[in-house]
Design a protein around this motif. Structure first.
Motif, short mmCIF file in Angstrom:
data_model
loop_
_atom_site.label_atom_id
_atom_site.label_comp_id
_atom_site.label_asym_id
_atom_site.label_seq_id
_atom_site.Cartn_x
_atom_site.Cartn_y
_atom_site.Cartn_z
N ARG A 25 -17.68 -83.18 59.01
CA ARG A 25 -16.66 -83.28 57.95
C ARG A 25 -17.24 -83.96 56.71
O ARG A 25 -16.94 -83.56 55.58
CB ARG A 25 -15.46 -84.07 58.46
CG ARG A 25 -14.55 -83.28 59.39
CD ARG A 25 -13.18 -83.95 59.53
NE ARG A 25 -13.30 -85.29 60.12
CZ ARG A 25 -13.19 -85.54 61.40
NH1 ARG A 25 -12.98 -84.55 62.26
NH2 ARG A 25 -13.30 -86.78 61.86
N THR A 26 -18.08 -84.97 56.90
CA THR A 26 -18.69 -85.66 55.76
C THR A 26 -19.64 -84.72 55.00
O THR A 26 -19.63 -84.68 53.77
CB THR A 26 -19.47 -86.89 56.24
OG1 THR A 26 -18.59 -87.76 56.98
CG2 THR A 26 -20.04 -87.67 55.05
N ILE A 27 -20.44 -83.95 55.75
CA ILE A 27 -21.36 -83.00 55.10
C ILE A 27 -20.57 -81.92 54.36
O ILE A 27 -20.95 -81.50 53.25
CB ILE A 27 -22.30 -82.38 56.16
CG1 ILE A 27 -23.27 -83.44 56.69
CG2 ILE A 27 -23.06 -81.21 55.57
CD1 ILE A 27 -24.19 -82.94 57.77
N THR A 28 -19.46 -81.47 54.95
CA THR A 28 -18.60 -80.50 54.27
C THR A 28 -18.04 -81.07 52.97
O THR A 28 -17.96 -80.36 51.95
CB THR A 28 -17.45 -80.07 55.20
OG1 THR A 28 -17.98 -79.52 56.40
CG2 THR A 28 -16.56 -79.05 54.52
N LYS A 29 -17.70 -82.35 52.99
CA LYS A 29 -17.19 -82.99 51.77
C LYS A 29 -18.26 -83.01 50.68
O LYS A 29 -17.98 -82.72 49.51
CB LYS A 29 -16.73 -84.42 52.10
CG LYS A 29 -16.15 -85.17 50.91
CD LYS A 29 -15.61 -86.52 51.34
CE LYS A 29 -16.71 -87.44 51.80
NZ LYS A 29 -16.23 -88.81 52.09
N TYR A 30 -19.50 -83.35 51.07
CA TYR A 30 -20.59 -83.34 50.09
C TYR A 30 -20.82 -81.93 49.54
O TYR A 30 -21.11 -81.76 48.35
CB TYR A 30 -21.88 -83.85 50.74
CG TYR A 30 -21.85 -85.32 51.10
CD1 TYR A 30 -21.00 -86.20 50.44
CD2 TYR A 30 -22.68 -85.83 52.10
CE1 TYR A 30 -20.97 -87.55 50.77
CE2 TYR A 30 -22.67 -87.18 52.44
CZ TYR A 30 -21.80 -88.03 51.77
OH TYR A 30 -21.77 -89.36 52.10
N THR A 31 -20.69 -80.93 50.41
CA THR A 31 -20.87 -79.54 49.97
C THR A 31 -19.80 -79.15 48.95
O THR A 31 -20.09 -78.47 47.96
CB THR A 31 -20.80 -78.59 51.18
OG1 THR A 31 -21.77 -78.98 52.15
CG2 THR A 31 -21.07 -77.16 50.75
#
Length: 434
Positions: A108-114
């Motif tokens: 979820r954190t990586i998706t937010k950065y994306t």
């Protein structure tokens, strides 16, 4: 067909299919809403003249949104570019690498950065496009932008960025609540929506004499051959035999069965051509709007049809084949799981030797897959360009359409199998479902 009819009787699957179709309908409606401040006739004339250039390919991936300069003109490409950047950084940045191993929370954190990266790239691309449009005219010399000003640039950047963010949300909702990968489905819908226009353009070329009627059967036969070849390779796999040792637990005996580990020839699917196209379009699109001599030469060198373009395109496909395969398939993890469950490859020691064997097999398969993707994406396009046929019949478009269709059908099959519907199981031809 019996399997598709059976799918309609499953409430959950029916809801997912209807939800996906509704989201695609919303996307196609948004493609028809133009951005304010643009002379539509002048823009249409400009794209008609440049249909066989980089703009034609970009317009194909946006589903015609760029040609209309709609609120979805940037399409989903900024999200794909941001995903590429984040995945590359995951390999070299320890913090991102640790996040990728933290399960759902890290994802979820990586998706937010994306998402943040998508917005930043959309703002940059939107600004360059707005600036470039102010200096562009139709073939008749009519300005494309009605009133060039700072207000137009800001409004265009805000509109295009919001449109891309909305498409990104649509794709995520389709992945979560619908059928298939949402981002791939949006690209699929865009390409399919342009197919009728491509057929119409081909008919017009034949009527005007620019395309000989003799070449039409050749094009149709080549399309069927490419589609058949894509289906054959995408459903092909190497099955590595797996043997499970017998274990006695209490009075019961577990294991002893023989199974196999399926490895697809093209492990990465349609991701490498999509990523490669995104990378190739991003710098060349920006360069085409900057009227500086060296930038123009650089942009022309990377335009479709040049040796540099196809060389870099093939290189990008090969790179992303290996990169995406390395990210999605971990031989060490597979070997460790086999060892824990008492499984082994006949003739190969469990543990490190198994991981090395799988890695060696995967590398050879990836080489074959990279050659296959490069040939499918480049060879038909090269031949078709010699016949002066629009981009939409090229290998990249066919690969994406067929690949996404196969993946979507496979997901429908999995839902049918879970619900004990065997319509596909009796007469289907998609391999690897067991």
């Amino acid at each position: 067909m019996s399997g598709l009819i059976s799918a309609a009787s499953i409430p959950e699957l029916r809801k997912r299919v209807i939800f996906t179709l509704l989201m695609l309908l919303v996307y196609r409606m948004g493609v028809q809403i133009p951005t304010p401040g643009i002379n539509g006739d002048a823009l249409a004339a400009f794209f008609e003249k440049n249909a066989s250039t980089l703009f034609g390919m970009f317009n194909m991936f946006s589903g015609g949104a760029l040609e209309n300069f709609s609120i979805f003109a940037l399409g989903i490409m900024p999200y794909i570019s941001a995903s590429i950047i984040i995945q590359l950084l995951t390999v070299v940045v320890p913090q991102l690498e640790s996040l990728s191993k933290e399960g759902e929370a890290g994802k979820r954190t990586i998706t937010k950065y994306t998402r943040y990266g998508t917005v930043v790239l959309s703002v940059i691309q939107g600004f360059f496009i707005a600036t470039g449009l102010e200096s562009m005219t139709s073939p008749n010399g009519v300005p494309i932008v009605i009133d060039p000003s700072l207000q137009f640039r800001l409004m265009t950047v805000l509109t295009l960025t919001s449109g891309t963010a909305f498409i990104m949300w649509l794709g995520e909702q389709m992945t979560e609540r619908g059928i298939g990968n949402g981002i791939s489905m949006i690209i699929f819908a865009g390409i399919v929506a342009r197919m009728p226009a491509a057929v119409g353009n081909t008919v017009e070329l034949i009527k005007s004499g620019e395309l000989s009627l003799i070449f039409l059967p050749i094009i149709v036969v080549m399309m069927f051959l490419v589609v058949g070849f894509i289906i054959f390779v995408e459903t092909s796999q190497r099955r590595i035999p797996i043997q499970y040792a017998k274990r006695v637990v209490g009075r019961r005996v577990y294991g002893g069965q023989s199974s196999h580990l399926p490895l697809k020839i093209n492990v990465s699917g349609v991701i490498p051509p999509i990523f490669a196209s995104s990378i190739m379009m991003f710098p060349a699109t920006i360069g085409s709007f900057i009227h500086i001599d060296w930038v123009q030469r650089f942009s022309a060198a990377l335009s479709p049809g040049t040796v540099y373009y196809y060389t870099m395109y093939v290189g990008m496909i090969v790179f992303f084949c290996f990169f995406y395969t390395a990210v999605t398939f971990k031989p060490d993890d597979v070997a460790e799981n086999l060892k824990k469950n008492g499984g082994f490859i006949p003739g190969i020691r469990p543990g490190k030797k198994t991981a090395e064997f799988l890695d060696h097999a995967l590398v050879r398969l990836t080489v074959v897959g990279a050659v296959y993707l490069s040939a499918v994406c480049v060879m038909p396009t090269l031949l078709i360009q010699q016949l002066n046929v629009p981009f939409y019949f090229g290998g990249t478009a066919l690969l994406i359409v067929v690949g996404v269709s196969i993946d979507t059908i496979a997901q429908i099959e999995s839902h049918l199998v879970m619900r004990n519907y065997d319509g596909f199981m009796k007469s289907g031809r998609i391999r690897g479902r067991h």
